[in-house]
Design a protein around this motif. Sequence first.
Motif, PDB file in Angstrom:
ATOM      1  N   PHE A 182      50.545  27.401  40.776  1.00  0.00           N
ATOM      2  CA  PHE A 182      51.655  27.638  39.837  1.00  0.00           C
ATOM      3  C   PHE A 182      52.220  26.335  39.275  1.00  0.00           C
ATOM      4  O   PHE A 182      53.223  26.353  38.575  1.00  0.00           O
ATOM      5  N   ASP A 183      51.573  25.219  39.593  1.00  0.00           N
ATOM      6  CA  ASP A 183      52.021  23.953  39.010  1.00  0.00           C
ATOM      7  C   ASP A 183      51.679  23.966  37.520  1.00  0.00           C
ATOM      8  O   ASP A 183      50.534  24.229  37.142  1.00  0.00           O
ATOM      9  N   LEU A 223      48.606  22.251  36.087  1.00  0.00           N
ATOM     10  CA  LEU A 223      47.359  23.029  36.051  1.00  0.00           C
ATOM     11  C   LEU A 223      47.437  24.142  35.000  1.00  0.00           C
ATOM     12  O   LEU A 223      46.508  24.318  34.205  1.00  0.00           O
ATOM     13  N   LEU A 224      48.526  24.881  34.989  1.00  0.00           N
ATOM     14  CA  LEU A 224      48.598  26.065  34.111  1.00  0.00           C
ATOM     15  C   LEU A 224      48.644  25.696  32.629  1.00  0.00           C
ATOM     16  O   LEU A 224      48.091  26.405  31.797  1.00  0.00           O
ATOM     17  N   TYR A 225      49.312  24.575  32.304  1.00  0.00           N
ATOM     18  CA  TYR A 225      49.510  24.247  30.874  1.00  0.00           C
ATOM     19  C   TYR A 225      49.166  22.803  30.516  1.00  0.00           C
ATOM     20  O   TYR A 225      49.403  22.401  29.371  1.00  0.00           O
ATOM     21  N   ILE A 282      55.955  23.091  40.212  1.00  0.00           N
ATOM     22  CA  ILE A 282      55.758  24.542  40.377  1.00  0.00           C
ATOM     23  C   ILE A 282      56.776  25.308  39.532  1.00  0.00           C
ATOM     24  O   ILE A 282      57.966  24.994  39.539  1.00  0.00           O
ATOM     25  N   GLY A 283      56.254  26.312  38.798  1.00  0.00           N
ATOM     26  CA  GLY A 283      57.140  27.161  38.004  1.00  0.00           C
ATOM     27  C   GLY A 283      56.635  28.586  38.029  1.00  0.00           C
ATOM     28  O   GLY A 283      55.770  28.939  38.833  1.00  0.00           O
ATOM     29  N   THR A 284      57.183  29.401  37.123  1.00  0.00           N
ATOM     30  CA  THR A 284      56.678  30.765  36.995  1.00  0.00           C
ATOM     31  C   THR A 284      55.663  30.777  35.861  1.00  0.00           C
ATOM     32  O   THR A 284      55.570  29.823  35.097  1.00  0.00           O
ATOM     33  N   LEU A 285      54.917  31.876  35.721  1.00  0.00           N
ATOM     34  CA  LEU A 285      54.023  32.004  34.574  1.00  0.00           C
ATOM     35  C   LEU A 285      54.883  32.042  33.311  1.00  0.00           C
ATOM     36  O   LEU A 285      55.989  32.577  33.326  1.00  0.00           O
ATOM     37  N   GLY A 286      54.370  31.469  32.251  1.00  0.00           N
ATOM     38  CA  GLY A 286      55.190  31.278  31.044  1.00  0.00           C
ATOM     39  C   GLY A 286      55.427  29.795  30.857  1.00  0.00           C
ATOM     40  O   GLY A 286      55.570  29.054  31.829  1.00  0.00           O
ATOM     41  N   LYS A 321      61.429  23.105  38.744  1.00  0.00           N
ATOM     42  CA  LYS A 321      62.580  22.322  39.217  1.00  0.00           C
ATOM     43  C   LYS A 321      62.175  20.969  39.791  1.00  0.00           C
ATOM     44  O   LYS A 321      62.969  20.032  39.773  1.00  0.00           O
ATOM     45  N   ASN A 322      60.974  20.881  40.339  1.00  0.00           N
ATOM     46  CA  ASN A 322      60.598  19.641  41.028  1.00  0.00           C
ATOM     47  C   ASN A 322      59.247  19.104  40.559  1.00  0.00           C
ATOM     48  O   ASN A 322      58.201  19.589  40.992  1.00  0.00           O
ATOM     49  N   PRO A 323      59.266  18.101  39.694  1.00  0.00           N
ATOM     50  CA  PRO A 323      58.002  17.474  39.297  1.00  0.00           C
ATOM     51  C   PRO A 323      57.298  16.891  40.527  1.00  0.00           C
ATOM     52  O   PRO A 323      57.960  16.478  41.481  1.00  0.00           O
TER      53      PRO A 323
END
Length: 290
Positions: free
Chosen positions: A20-21, A24-26, A95-99, A106-108
């Motif tokens: 969820f990082d 990776l996702l975006y 880590i975040g949510t999808l989107g 909150k924490n790089p």
Amino acid sequence: MKIYIDGKYYDERTAKISVFDHGLLYGDGIFEGIRAYHGRVFKLKEHIDRLFCSAKAILLDIPMTAEALMKAVVETCRRNKLRDGYIRLVVTRGIGTLGLNPNRCKNPSVIIIADKIQLYPPEFYQKGMEIITVPTVRSLHSALNPAIKSLNYLNNILAKIEANNAGCEEAIMLNAEGFVAECTGDNLFIVKEGKLLTPPLSAGALYGITRKVVMEIALASGLEVGEPNLTRYDLFNAEECFLTGTGAELVPVVKIDGRLIGNGRPGPVTRRLVNQYHALTKTSGEPIYD
Ligand code: PXG
């Protein structure tokens, strides 16, 4: 190998980040590639400064001071007994949510890998390499500014694939106006009428640290240096050509789009700059060991 993640050291097999990082996702994050030579980290402050500039451009708060980050880089080298090698410093959005929304992260995360790198085969450094221009245009600075060393390298990777498909290891990327910008992970220089020329950063290039070092060395040794817009014609008719980058160091180019550059062998200005660059790496840099 010991890898630094957010203040702790992990074994290679256990060094992991979340799926969820947003790095990776975006591709939401930034990085630096740094070299160590002879037990010193070369141009560490310059790399850290550029990392903070990339962070500012994407509104990412690096959760450490520049000083703490420099110490962490040196300590990671020490724990890996690195004297000569390559350091990959990555800061992800975390880590975040999808989107896409980066505010949900909150924490790089800060990651430091100290390893080796060999971008091109050794014979390229002796004999020079052949490169080509490719159809993929370098990102517009008004779209995704090439000055930001972001985790999204697809623009460069597409250009690399096009070069590879044509049997070449490296690609020259032009900007939307058709002027030379840079290569996929290197800045580009030519020698013309004894002058050293490289595209202006506004043509769409990374503010290369090796580029700056080479320009300083050249100026100090009495060479004239210029940053005009360059076309393919200028490259074809150059006396010499070479690429610069932390990973690549200085690599001579002897053929571009089928045109021989100079006499088809690495030229005297290139060879002199290569020697001066390597001499500088012997004495300059942040010491890893006392
Ligand atoms: N342009 C781009 C697009 C780069 O990624 C450079 C120019 C040269 O900049 P420096 O500051 O390094 O002189 C780069 C840097 C790799 C690798 O893993 C890539 C770079 C550096 C180190 C390793 O392919 N590119």
